[in-house]
Design an enzyme around this catalytic site. Structure first.
Site, mmCIF file in Angstrom:
data_model
loop_
_atom_site.group_PDB
_atom_site.id
_atom_site.type_symbol
_atom_site.label_atom_id
_atom_site.label_comp_id
_atom_site.label_asym_id
_atom_site.label_seq_id
_atom_site.Cartn_x
_atom_site.Cartn_y
_atom_site.Cartn_z
ATOM 1 N N ALA A 3 0.845 -1.200 0.000
ATOM 2 C CA ALA A 3 0.000 0.000 0.000
ATOM 3 C C ALA A 3 0.878 1.248 0.000
ATOM 4 C CB ALA A 3 -0.911 0.008 1.222
ATOM 5 N N LYS B 70 8.825 4.122 15.600
ATOM 6 C CA LYS B 70 9.160 4.498 16.970
ATOM 7 C C LYS B 70 8.302 5.648 17.484
ATOM 8 C CE LYS B 70 12.984 7.077 14.983
ATOM 9 N NZ LYS B 70 12.796 6.507 13.629
ATOM 10 N N GLY C 159 17.461 0.079 14.834
ATOM 11 C CA GLY C 159 17.733 -0.419 13.499
ATOM 12 C C GLY C 159 17.955 -1.917 13.472
ATOM 13 N N ILE D 234 20.097 -3.650 15.139
ATOM 14 C CA ILE D 234 20.586 -4.222 16.390
ATOM 15 C C ILE D 234 19.458 -4.971 17.093
ATOM 16 C CG2 ILE D 234 21.593 -3.736 18.641
ATOM 17 C CD1 ILE D 234 22.786 -1.210 17.446
ATOM 18 N N ASP E 281 14.272 11.955 18.267
ATOM 19 C CA ASP E 281 14.344 10.564 17.827
ATOM 20 C C ASP E 281 14.866 9.669 18.952
ATOM 21 O OD1 ASP E 281 14.629 8.508 15.417
ATOM 22 O OD2 ASP E 281 16.511 8.460 16.519
ATOM 23 N N LYS F 194 13.001 6.460 21.225
ATOM 24 C CA LYS F 194 13.592 5.138 21.414
ATOM 25 C C LYS F 194 13.836 4.850 22.896
ATOM 26 C CE LYS F 194 15.736 5.360 16.857
ATOM 27 N NZ LYS F 194 16.979 5.592 16.088
ATOM 28 N N GLY G 245 19.535 2.549 7.993
ATOM 29 C CA GLY G 245 19.841 2.015 6.672
ATOM 30 C C GLY G 245 18.736 1.088 6.207
#
Length: 438
Positions: free
Chosen positions: A46, A106, A135, A137, A202, A206, A307
């Site tokens: 979508a 997040k 990411g 990890i 950001d 997290k 990434g």
């Protein structure tokens, strides 16, 4: 080829991460089926615009603008749209229709997490979000599952790759913040509007997610103390280096047990970290999370924090977990937030400061400074003084003091800085940084 049961997978969003997820689902379908015990059929993607250019070549027939139709016909919904709406509504629709949800959002989890988890629990579904905190990890599963029988005491994390890239280059090259930020934007590490990264938003999102998991407590985003890195200068970086530290933007989640009722503190700020601490050696745009638990001791998780293909790895791990749950049957595992510990303000935290001042270079100044600190119960641990020569014969000399304090409450240290700033002998408070990881 094994005749596996088929599970329909809906993908919402085809940006940098979504495109990679779709590509990997299509290319590695047989391997993923063997791992999941089910064939993962990408039912559709979508998007807002089916003709928009994309980095990955995907079959055009997979794209649709009808997200609701796609969601209600799927077993697993992957939400990679970002933002709050319509992502929130789509996730709730998916859960309501019996699907498990995988998300990397997040911002949504930090603001509407409890609502989403409750919706999943009502229908026996699961929400997976390994990619939302660091990411590629793997940190969510260790906190939620592996350490569920332990007591996490503290988490310190570098959870924003953009700010770590900026601070690392400032440290290694002596460059200025604005110059490195401009390079980061050219290289794609930073957005055109870098506010979410450089002002700590950001990382705060997290931190709220990590603290909620670690301490089994709902942590509202507005309870997270937040400071960014825009005030960090090349001089501060050099002073840190001379003292054996490096400056990192840290997310710190801590269980407080000193003397009173147990509580937690969640905060984000630039801090001085010893250069020989594991977090001091995290370079470039990498992330790392350092966990301290009562029984397990110290644990370190390190890797790419962003990434497209790296984050897609974490997303697909969640998809395989969701598929296995569908095959095994039973209800999903809900979030454990029943500890319900209070989240206290940063003023309750025991920490220590490094304070850099410019002062009049005259007799009695050091005694005055020491008195202003001791008035609030703050004592000096280290002191470095350098003379700032006068610009011309009409100016008097000044001195720069770098003061390291002993541990005290953040409120006491902050009040001491305010007294220093108001003092006649202090010409300027150059910088104030907390020290972590000692």
């Amino acid at each position: 080829m094994t005749d596996y049961r088929r599970l329909r997978v809906a993908l919402l969003g085809a940006g940098a991460v979504g495109s990679q997820v779709a590509s990997l689902l299509l290319r590695h379908g047989d391997e993923l089926a063997d791992r999941a015990g089910a064939r993962l059929e990408l039912a559709g993607i979508a998007v807002r615009d089916v003709d928009a250019p994309r980095d990955v070549d995907l079959p055009r027939e997979l794209f649709t603008t009808d997200a609701e139709m796609l969601i209600t016909g799927s077993d697993i919904v992957i939400e990679l749209m970002g933002g709050i709406e319509p992502a929130r509504s789509h996730i709730l629709l998916g859960l309501g229709s019996g699907a498990d949800v995988v998300t990397a959002n997040k911002a949504l989890l930090a603001t509407h997490g409890p609502e989403i988890y409750e919706a999943a629990e009502r229908v026996g579904a699961s929400v997976y979000y390994e990619a939302a905190a660091a990411g590629a990890i793997p940190i969510i599963r260790p906190l939620r599952d592996s350490l569920a029988g332990d007591r996490v005491v503290r988490i310190m994390g570098i959870v924003n790759g953009t700010t770590n890239y900026i601070l690392d280059r400032m440290d290694s090259e002596g460059a200025d913040f604005d110059d490195v930020l401009a390079d980061a934007q050219r290289l794609g590490y930073a957005e055109a509007d870098p506010t979410a990264d450089v002002e700590g938003y950001d990382a705060a999102q997290k931190a709220a997610i990590l603290a909620s998991l670690a301490f089994h407590t709902t942590v509202p985003l507005d309870a997270v103390h937040r400071e960014g890195i825009t005030g960090v200068t090349a001089d501060m970086i050099e002073e840190a280096r001379e003292a054996g530290f490096v400056i990192k933007l840290l997310a710190v989640c801590e269980r407080l047990v000193d003397g009173g009722p147990e509580s937690i503190s969640v905060r984000v700020y630039p801090a001085l970290v010893p250069r020989d601490h594991p977090l001091g050696a995290v370079h470039g745009a990498n992330n790392a999370v350092f966990v301290e638990a009562e029984a397990a001791g110290s644990l370190m998780f390190y890797g790419a924090g962003a990434g497209g293909v790296q984050t897609a790895s974490a997303v697909l791990g969640d998809v395989v977990s969701a598929a296995r749950r569908h095959i095994a049957g039973g209800t999903g595992v809900g979030e454990s937030t029943r500890a319900n510990l209070p989240v206290v303000s940063i003023g309750h935290v025991l920490t220590r400061y490094q304070i850099t001042l410019e002062v009049s270079d005259e007799a009695g100044v050091l005694a005055t400074i020491a008195g202003l600190l001791s008035d609030g119960g703050v004592s000096v641990a280290t002191l470095v003084q350098t003379v700032i020569p006068a610009a011309d014969d009409t100016d008097r000399e000044s001195a720069r003091l770098i003061i390291g304090t002993h541990r005290a409450t953040d409120s006491a240290l902050s009040a001491a800085v305010d007294r220093l700033a108001a003092s006649d002998v202090v010409e300027r408070v150059v910088s104030v940084l907390r020290v972590e990881g000692e």
